[in-house]
Design a protein around this motif. Structure first.
Motif, PDB file in Angstrom:
ATOM      1  N   GLU A 163      28.136   6.932 -33.035  1.00  0.00           N
ATOM      2  CA  GLU A 163      28.620   6.191 -31.879  1.00  0.00           C
ATOM      3  C   GLU A 163      29.283   7.136 -30.880  1.00  0.00           C
ATOM      4  O   GLU A 163      29.096   7.016 -29.675  1.00  0.00           O
ATOM      5  CB  GLU A 163      29.627   5.123 -32.348  1.00  0.00           C
ATOM      6  CG  GLU A 163      29.929   4.075 -31.304  1.00  0.00           C
ATOM      7  CD  GLU A 163      30.205   2.719 -31.956  1.00  0.00           C
ATOM      8  OE1 GLU A 163      29.246   2.086 -32.436  1.00  0.00           O
ATOM      9  OE2 GLU A 163      31.373   2.310 -31.978  1.00  0.00           O
ATOM     10  N   GLU A 164      30.038   8.108 -31.412  1.00  0.00           N
ATOM     11  CA  GLU A 164      30.742   9.066 -30.560  1.00  0.00           C
ATOM     12  C   GLU A 164      29.769   9.903 -29.742  1.00  0.00           C
ATOM     13  O   GLU A 164      30.019  10.208 -28.577  1.00  0.00           O
ATOM     14  CB  GLU A 164      31.613   9.971 -31.440  1.00  0.00           C
ATOM     15  CG  GLU A 164      32.579  10.819 -30.673  1.00  0.00           C
ATOM     16  CD  GLU A 164      33.573  11.492 -31.600  1.00  0.00           C
ATOM     17  OE1 GLU A 164      34.580  10.855 -31.939  1.00  0.00           O
ATOM     18  OE2 GLU A 164      33.336  12.645 -31.988  1.00  0.00           O
ATOM     19  N   SER A 165      28.633  10.267 -30.354  1.00  0.00           N
ATOM     20  CA  SER A 165      27.651  11.082 -29.631  1.00  0.00           C
ATOM     21  C   SER A 165      26.997  10.275 -28.504  1.00  0.00           C
ATOM     22  O   SER A 165      26.592  10.825 -27.487  1.00  0.00           O
ATOM     23  CB  SER A 165      26.590  11.624 -30.582  1.00  0.00           C
ATOM     24  OG  SER A 165      25.755  10.598 -31.044  1.00  0.00           O
ATOM     25  N   PHE A 166      26.918   8.947 -28.652  1.00  0.00           N
ATOM     26  CA  PHE A 166      26.386   8.090 -27.583  1.00  0.00           C
ATOM     27  C   PHE A 166      27.377   7.962 -26.428  1.00  0.00           C
ATOM     28  O   PHE A 166      27.006   7.938 -25.271  1.00  0.00           O
ATOM     29  CB  PHE A 166      26.090   6.674 -28.104  1.00  0.00           C
ATOM     30  CG  PHE A 166      24.890   6.592 -28.997  1.00  0.00           C
ATOM     31  CD1 PHE A 166      23.699   7.246 -28.670  1.00  0.00           C
ATOM     32  CD2 PHE A 166      24.939   5.849 -30.170  1.00  0.00           C
ATOM     33  CE1 PHE A 166      22.592   7.162 -29.514  1.00  0.00           C
ATOM     34  CE2 PHE A 166      23.840   5.760 -31.015  1.00  0.00           C
ATOM     35  CZ  PHE A 166      22.668   6.425 -30.683  1.00  0.00           C
ATOM     36  N   THR A 167      28.653   7.825 -26.750  1.00  0.00           N
ATOM     37  CA  THR A 167      29.669   7.486 -25.749  1.00  0.00           C
ATOM     38  C   THR A 167      30.418   8.705 -25.225  1.00  0.00           C
ATOM     39  O   THR A 167      31.386   8.574 -24.514  1.00  0.00           O
ATOM     40  CB  THR A 167      30.702   6.516 -26.342  1.00  0.00           C
ATOM     41  OG1 THR A 167      31.315   7.145 -27.480  1.00  0.00           O
ATOM     42  CG2 THR A 167      30.076   5.216 -26.790  1.00  0.00           C
ATOM     43  N   SER A 168      29.988   9.921 -25.594  1.00  0.00           N
ATOM     44  CA  SER A 168      30.691  11.166 -25.268  1.00  0.00           C
ATOM     45  C   SER A 168      32.090  11.166 -25.889  1.00  0.00           C
ATOM     46  O   SER A 168      32.963  11.892 -25.446  1.00  0.00           O
ATOM     47  CB  SER A 168      30.808  11.412 -23.768  1.00  0.00           C
ATOM     48  OG  SER A 168      29.666  11.009 -23.093  1.00  0.00           O
ATOM     49  N   GLY A 169      32.297  10.299 -26.842  1.00  0.00           N
ATOM     50  CA  GLY A 169      33.562  10.302 -27.573  1.00  0.00           C
ATOM     51  C   GLY A 169      34.683   9.552 -26.917  1.00  0.00           C
ATOM     52  O   GLY A 169      35.408   8.825 -27.572  1.00  0.00           O
ATOM     53  N   MET A 170      34.837   9.702 -25.610  1.00  0.00           N
ATOM     54  CA  MET A 170      36.041   9.156 -25.003  1.00  0.00           C
ATOM     55  C   MET A 170      35.823   8.019 -24.024  1.00  0.00           C
ATOM     56  O   MET A 170      36.745   7.316 -23.681  1.00  0.00           O
ATOM     57  CB  MET A 170      36.826  10.284 -24.347  1.00  0.00           C
ATOM     58  CG  MET A 170      37.635  11.046 -25.384  1.00  0.00           C
ATOM     59  SD  MET A 170      38.097  12.696 -24.900  1.00  0.00           S
ATOM     60  CE  MET A 170      36.551  13.570 -25.055  1.00  0.00           C
ATOM     61  N   LEU A 171      34.571   7.857 -23.562  1.00  0.00           N
ATOM     62  CA  LEU A 171      34.307   6.840 -22.552  1.00  0.00           C
ATOM     63  C   LEU A 171      33.863   5.545 -23.217  1.00  0.00           C
ATOM     64  O   LEU A 171      32.753   5.066 -23.005  1.00  0.00           O
ATOM     65  CB  LEU A 171      33.230   7.348 -21.578  1.00  0.00           C
ATOM     66  CG  LEU A 171      33.510   8.730 -20.984  1.00  0.00           C
ATOM     67  CD1 LEU A 171      32.249   9.355 -20.410  1.00  0.00           C
ATOM     68  CD2 LEU A 171      34.581   8.643 -19.908  1.00  0.00           C
ATOM     69  N   GLU A 172      34.743   4.954 -24.014  1.00  0.00           N
ATOM     70  CA  GLU A 172      34.384   3.737 -24.741  1.00  0.00           C
ATOM     71  C   GLU A 172      34.570   2.484 -23.900  1.00  0.00           C
ATOM     72  O   GLU A 172      35.381   2.446 -22.998  1.00  0.00           O
ATOM     73  CB  GLU A 172      35.215   3.640 -26.025  1.00  0.00           C
ATOM     74  CG  GLU A 172      34.727   4.617 -27.083  1.00  0.00           C
ATOM     75  CD  GLU A 172      34.902   4.060 -28.494  1.00  0.00           C
ATOM     76  OE1 GLU A 172      34.657   2.849 -28.687  1.00  0.00           O
ATOM     77  OE2 GLU A 172      35.297   4.844 -29.370  1.00  0.00           O
ATOM     78  N   TYR A 173      33.770   1.487 -24.231  1.00  0.00           N
ATOM     79  CA  TYR A 173      33.933   0.184 -23.614  1.00  0.00           C
ATOM     80  C   TYR A 173      35.066  -0.558 -24.316  1.00  0.00           C
ATOM     81  O   TYR A 173      35.403  -0.247 -25.448  1.00  0.00           O
ATOM     82  CB  TYR A 173      32.638  -0.629 -23.754  1.00  0.00           C
ATOM     83  CG  TYR A 173      31.488  -0.048 -22.984  1.00  0.00           C
ATOM     84  CD1 TYR A 173      31.374  -0.293 -21.618  1.00  0.00           C
ATOM     85  CD2 TYR A 173      30.522   0.746 -23.613  1.00  0.00           C
ATOM     86  CE1 TYR A 173      30.321   0.243 -20.886  1.00  0.00           C
ATOM     87  CE2 TYR A 173      29.457   1.285 -22.892  1.00  0.00           C
ATOM     88  CZ  TYR A 173      29.371   1.028 -21.527  1.00  0.00           C
ATOM     89  OH  TYR A 173      28.343   1.550 -20.803  1.00  0.00           O
ATOM     90  N   PRO A 174      35.601  -1.617 -23.636  1.00  0.00           N
ATOM     91  CA  PRO A 174      36.574  -2.466 -24.330  1.00  0.00           C
ATOM     92  C   PRO A 174      35.915  -3.080 -25.568  1.00  0.00           C
ATOM     93  O   PRO A 174      34.714  -3.349 -25.564  1.00  0.00           O
ATOM     94  CB  PRO A 174      36.910  -3.558 -23.311  1.00  0.00           C
ATOM     95  CG  PRO A 174      36.461  -3.034 -22.006  1.00  0.00           C
ATOM     96  CD  PRO A 174      35.361  -2.059 -22.269  1.00  0.00           C
TER      97      PRO A 174
END
Ligand code: 4FL
Length: 200
Positions: A163-174
């Motif tokens: 999941e982190e590799s999809f979201t660049s780790g820090m740009l998570e959705y609510p």
């Protein structure tokens, strides 16, 4: 991976026995060695600091005591990091890079600082966790250990890494979980029809 923390306050590292990092230690995925710098004082009063040459407030950690504590670590492949507000700011890229080290020695300063000569002699990298001054390097050292340990195999789930590799780790959705309605606030409609990642 082995961590070695050089500190005057080993008891401050107790939080690392809980939760995910505590479990990683139990499973021997990481090892955290706490080295009490005070144990290496040759002084009868166990003195570890002294007044600064040139004057100024506070006390400076003595170079010989810190050096002897460092020399007690017998591992050969080791990177020495000094947690300091003057260091380079820690980021996720640096965390990932450090997770490839076999042994990480983390030097934690206290009082007004450490004699520069032992820093020059043993430290490979100076790292800051942000532009503010703390009472010591122990909390920053724990931040580093926590962030680095996440990259070691088995510490967090494969799903989390993916999941982190999809979201660049820090740009998570609510994020949302049950109940569907909390205090009259509904979970966004789009998410209700979507199967969980476990079924993807
Ligand atoms: C270290 C602050 C790393 C921020 C006092 C002694 C520090 C710190 N990042 N403050 N060490």
């Amino acid at each position: 991976m082995k961590f070695f923390c050089l500190t005057l306050f080993p008891e401050m590292f107790e939080p690392l026995n809980s939760s995910i990092i505590g479990r990683a230690k139990e499973k021997n995925l990481i090892e955290i060695n706490l080295i009490n710098i005070r144990d290496f004082s040759k002084d009868k009063h166990k003195k570890v600091d002294d007044t600064p040459y040139g004057g100024g407030a506070g006390m400076i950690m003595k170079p010989d005591v810190v050096y002897d504590a460092y020399k007690s670590i017998k591992e050969k492949n080791k990177k020495v990091i000094y947690m300091s507000p003057q260091g380079k700011r820690l980021n996720q890229e640096k965390v990932k890079e450090l997770s490839n080290e076999e042994n990480l020695v983390i030097l934690c300063g206290h009082y007004e600082g450490i004699d520069q000569r032992v820093i020059d002699k043993i430290v490979d990298e100076e790292i800051s966790i942000g532009d503010y001054v703390l009472t010591g390097g122990e909390l920053p050292a724990m931040v580093l250990i926590d962030a680095v340990s996440r990259y070691k195999d088995g510490v967090i789930s494969k799903d989390s890494i993916e999941e982190e590799s999809f979201t660049s780790g820090m740009l998570e959705y609510p994020q949302y979980t049950r109940p569907e309605v909390f205090e009259d606030i509904k979970v966004p409609e789009i998410l209700l029809s979507r199967k969980s990642s476990k079924n993807r």
